[in-house]
Design a protein around this motif. Structure first.
Motif, PDB file in Angstrom:
ATOM      1  N   GLY A  40     -86.245  38.895  24.261  1.00  0.00           N
ATOM      2  CA  GLY A  40     -87.281  38.147  25.022  1.00  0.00           C
ATOM      3  C   GLY A  40     -88.643  38.449  24.528  1.00  0.00           C
ATOM      4  O   GLY A  40     -89.528  38.007  25.499  1.00  0.00           O
ATOM      5  N   LYS A  41     -88.999  38.979  23.620  1.00  0.00           N
ATOM      6  CA  LYS A  41     -90.401  39.238  23.294  1.00  0.00           C
ATOM      7  C   LYS A  41     -90.758  38.767  21.941  1.00  0.00           C
ATOM      8  O   LYS A  41     -89.898  38.660  20.872  1.00  0.00           O
ATOM      9  CB  LYS A  41     -90.548  40.770  22.835  1.00  0.00           C
ATOM     10  CG  LYS A  41     -90.899  41.577  24.228  1.00  0.00           C
ATOM     11  CD  LYS A  41     -91.059  42.977  24.066  1.00  0.00           C
ATOM     12  CE  LYS A  41     -90.956  43.757  25.296  1.00  0.00           C
ATOM     13  NZ  LYS A  41     -90.470  44.977  25.369  1.00  0.00           N
ATOM     14  N   PRO A  42     -91.867  37.577  21.719  1.00  0.00           N
ATOM     15  CA  PRO A  42     -92.004  37.205  20.258  1.00  0.00           C
ATOM     16  C   PRO A  42     -92.376  38.198  19.342  1.00  0.00           C
ATOM     17  O   PRO A  42     -93.211  39.225  19.733  1.00  0.00           O
ATOM     18  CB  PRO A  42     -93.132  36.463  20.744  1.00  0.00           C
ATOM     19  CG  PRO A  42     -93.725  36.746  22.005  1.00  0.00           C
ATOM     20  CD  PRO A  42     -92.638  37.480  22.719  1.00  0.00           C
ATOM     21  N   VAL A  43     -91.802  38.270  18.154  1.00  0.00           N
ATOM     22  CA  VAL A  43     -92.072  39.235  17.067  1.00  0.00           C
ATOM     23  C   VAL A  43     -92.039  38.203  15.588  1.00  0.00           C
ATOM     24  O   VAL A  43     -91.842  37.351  15.593  1.00  0.00           O
ATOM     25  CB  VAL A  43     -91.082  40.274  16.942  1.00  0.00           C
ATOM     26  CG1 VAL A  43     -90.690  41.058  18.138  1.00  0.00           C
ATOM     27  CG2 VAL A  43     -89.541  39.710  16.593  1.00  0.00           C
ATOM     28  N   ARG A  44     -93.032  39.114  14.899  1.00  0.00           N
ATOM     29  CA  ARG A  44     -93.154  38.651  13.570  1.00  0.00           C
ATOM     30  C   ARG A  44     -92.591  39.751  12.595  1.00  0.00           C
ATOM     31  O   ARG A  44     -93.348  40.802  12.701  1.00  0.00           O
ATOM     32  CB  ARG A  44     -94.596  38.082  13.309  1.00  0.00           C
ATOM     33  CG  ARG A  44     -94.891  36.809  13.530  1.00  0.00           C
ATOM     34  CD  ARG A  44     -96.553  36.608  13.441  1.00  0.00           C
ATOM     35  NE  ARG A  44     -96.804  36.195  11.905  1.00  0.00           N
ATOM     36  CZ  ARG A  44     -96.278  34.698  11.614  1.00  0.00           C
ATOM     37  NH1 ARG A  44     -95.952  33.987  12.418  1.00  0.00           N
ATOM     38  NH2 ARG A  44     -96.671  34.530  10.497  1.00  0.00           N
ATOM     39  N   LEU A  45     -91.591  39.652  12.030  1.00  0.00           N
ATOM     40  CA  LEU A  45     -90.885  40.628  11.070  1.00  0.00           C
ATOM     41  C   LEU A  45     -91.357  40.591   9.731  1.00  0.00           C
ATOM     42  O   LEU A  45     -91.070  39.437   9.236  1.00  0.00           O
ATOM     43  CB  LEU A  45     -89.577  40.735  11.102  1.00  0.00           C
ATOM     44  CG  LEU A  45     -88.954  40.955  12.774  1.00  0.00           C
ATOM     45  CD1 LEU A  45     -87.435  40.998  12.626  1.00  0.00           C
ATOM     46  CD2 LEU A  45     -89.460  42.180  13.340  1.00  0.00           C
ATOM     47  N   GLU A  46     -91.988  41.404   9.259  1.00  0.00           N
ATOM     48  CA  GLU A  46     -92.407  41.401   7.517  1.00  0.00           C
ATOM     49  C   GLU A  46     -91.291  42.013   7.050  1.00  0.00           C
ATOM     50  O   GLU A  46     -90.975  43.257   6.960  1.00  0.00           O
ATOM     51  CB  GLU A  46     -93.602  42.342   7.385  1.00  0.00           C
ATOM     52  CG  GLU A  46     -94.991  41.997   8.147  1.00  0.00           C
ATOM     53  CD  GLU A  46     -95.778  40.652   7.433  1.00  0.00           C
ATOM     54  OE1 GLU A  46     -95.265  40.510   6.273  1.00  0.00           O
ATOM     55  OE2 GLU A  46     -96.446  40.192   8.295  1.00  0.00           O
ATOM     56  N   ALA A  47     -90.410  41.133   6.429  1.00  0.00           N
ATOM     57  CA  ALA A  47     -89.003  41.523   5.693  1.00  0.00           C
ATOM     58  C   ALA A  47     -88.845  40.552   4.772  1.00  0.00           C
ATOM     59  O   ALA A  47     -89.194  39.489   4.582  1.00  0.00           O
ATOM     60  CB  ALA A  47     -88.052  41.831   6.799  1.00  0.00           C
ATOM     61  N   ASP A  48     -87.679  40.890   3.866  1.00  0.00           N
ATOM     62  CA  ASP A  48     -87.248  39.915   2.816  1.00  0.00           C
ATOM     63  C   ASP A  48     -86.268  39.361   3.986  1.00  0.00           C
ATOM     64  O   ASP A  48     -85.241  39.584   4.269  1.00  0.00           O
ATOM     65  CB  ASP A  48     -86.573  40.811   2.037  1.00  0.00           C
ATOM     66  CG  ASP A  48     -85.648  39.991   0.822  1.00  0.00           C
ATOM     67  OD1 ASP A  48     -85.486  38.691   1.151  1.00  0.00           O
ATOM     68  OD2 ASP A  48     -85.123  40.471  -0.001  1.00  0.00           O
ATOM     69  N   GLY A  49     -86.396  37.904   3.665  1.00  0.00           N
ATOM     70  CA  GLY A  49     -85.554  36.938   4.560  1.00  0.00           C
ATOM     71  C   GLY A  49     -84.221  36.872   4.127  1.00  0.00           C
ATOM     72  O   GLY A  49     -83.225  36.402   5.037  1.00  0.00           O
ATOM     73  N   GLU A  50     -83.962  37.374   2.959  1.00  0.00           N
ATOM     74  CA  GLU A  50     -82.456  37.397   2.665  1.00  0.00           C
ATOM     75  C   GLU A  50     -81.669  38.653   3.294  1.00  0.00           C
ATOM     76  O   GLU A  50     -80.596  38.812   3.219  1.00  0.00           O
ATOM     77  CB  GLU A  50     -82.316  37.618   1.147  1.00  0.00           C
ATOM     78  CG  GLU A  50     -83.071  36.249   0.301  1.00  0.00           C
ATOM     79  CD  GLU A  50     -81.963  35.112   0.617  1.00  0.00           C
ATOM     80  OE1 GLU A  50     -80.988  35.291   0.962  1.00  0.00           O
ATOM     81  OE2 GLU A  50     -82.513  34.012   0.771  1.00  0.00           O
ATOM     82  N   ARG A  51     -82.439  39.600   3.989  1.00  0.00           N
ATOM     83  CA  ARG A  51     -81.799  41.076   4.223  1.00  0.00           C
ATOM     84  C   ARG A  51     -81.001  40.567   5.271  1.00  0.00           C
ATOM     85  O   ARG A  51     -81.228  39.737   6.425  1.00  0.00           O
ATOM     86  CB  ARG A  51     -82.912  41.543   4.714  1.00  0.00           C
ATOM     87  CG  ARG A  51     -82.817  43.124   5.072  1.00  0.00           C
ATOM     88  CD  ARG A  51     -83.966  44.022   4.912  1.00  0.00           C
ATOM     89  NE  ARG A  51     -83.828  45.153   5.469  1.00  0.00           N
ATOM     90  CZ  ARG A  51     -83.271  46.228   5.205  1.00  0.00           C
ATOM     91  NH1 ARG A  51     -82.248  46.083   3.990  1.00  0.00           N
ATOM     92  NH2 ARG A  51     -82.854  47.449   6.032  1.00  0.00           N
ATOM     93  N   PRO A  52     -79.485  41.280   5.436  1.00  0.00           N
ATOM     94  CA  PRO A  52     -78.735  40.875   6.454  1.00  0.00           C
ATOM     95  C   PRO A  52     -79.426  41.463   7.976  1.00  0.00           C
ATOM     96  O   PRO A  52     -80.003  42.271   7.864  1.00  0.00           O
ATOM     97  CB  PRO A  52     -77.545  41.894   6.258  1.00  0.00           C
ATOM     98  CG  PRO A  52     -77.697  41.944   4.699  1.00  0.00           C
ATOM     99  CD  PRO A  52     -78.975  41.793   4.306  1.00  0.00           C
TER     100      PRO A  52
END
Ligand code: FES
Ligand code: FES
Length: 160
Positions: free
Chosen positions: A11-23
């Motif tokens: 329910g909360k908007p987030v921006r995750l800084e991560a490798d998009g290929e990560r499971p």
């Protein structure tokens, strides 16, 4: 490649800084500490890692983070109300003692939630089919099915 991936998480908007290929399962569990989704088989067969993606049950061990870019992801941690009130499915699982070790429970509940949204008045046979691909190694299936059947009218076709 590390990138900023926007999504809505519980329910909360987030921006995750991560490798998009990560499971997605490891992003949830390891990066974010949302350990409700479990690692069972790791190959899409047991349902222990199930989350909701845009209201559909999805196996997070088989999704990459970039697969949920811009989507709504719900884990078991996001199911109770803001005041901690349990979702009707969670209440029904407690009332029916529909778990033993609890390892399969988050995946069962989220799979059942996606199922009940599409099948608000299911028969017992339909529930059995709907949960057929989720494995409970403790053998709590009978109580799980009864809990889902009891929760259905309490949800009245909606989330709650
Ligand atoms: S851990 Fe994902 S389906 Fe088994
Ligand atoms: S309650 Fe143990 S795996 Fe289902």
């Amino acid at each position: 490649m590390i990138e900023a991936i926007p999504l809505t998480l519980n329910g909360k908007p987030v921006r995750l800084e991560a490798d998009g290929e990560r499971p997605l399962l490891w992003v949830l569990r390891t990066d974010l500490g949302l350990t409700g989704a479990k690692h069972g088989c790791g190959v899409g067969l047991c349902g222990a890692c199930t989350v909701l993606v845009d209201d559909a049950a999805a196996r997070s061990c088989q999704l990459r983070l970039k697969d949920v870019r811009g989507k709504r992801v719900v884990t078991i941690e996001g199911l109770a109300g803001p005041d901690g009130t349990l979702h009707p499915l969670q209440k029904a699982f407690v009332e029916h003692d529909a778990m033993q070790c609890g390892f399969c429970t988050p995946g069962m509940i989220l799979t059942a939630l996606a199922f009940l949204k599409k099948n608000p008045k299911p028969t017992r046979e339909a529930v059995l089919r709907g949960l057929d691909d989720n494995i409970c190694r403790c053998g709590a299936h009978t109580r799980i099915v009864q809990a889902v059947l009891d929760a259905a009218p309490r949800m009245a076709g909606g989330n709650r």
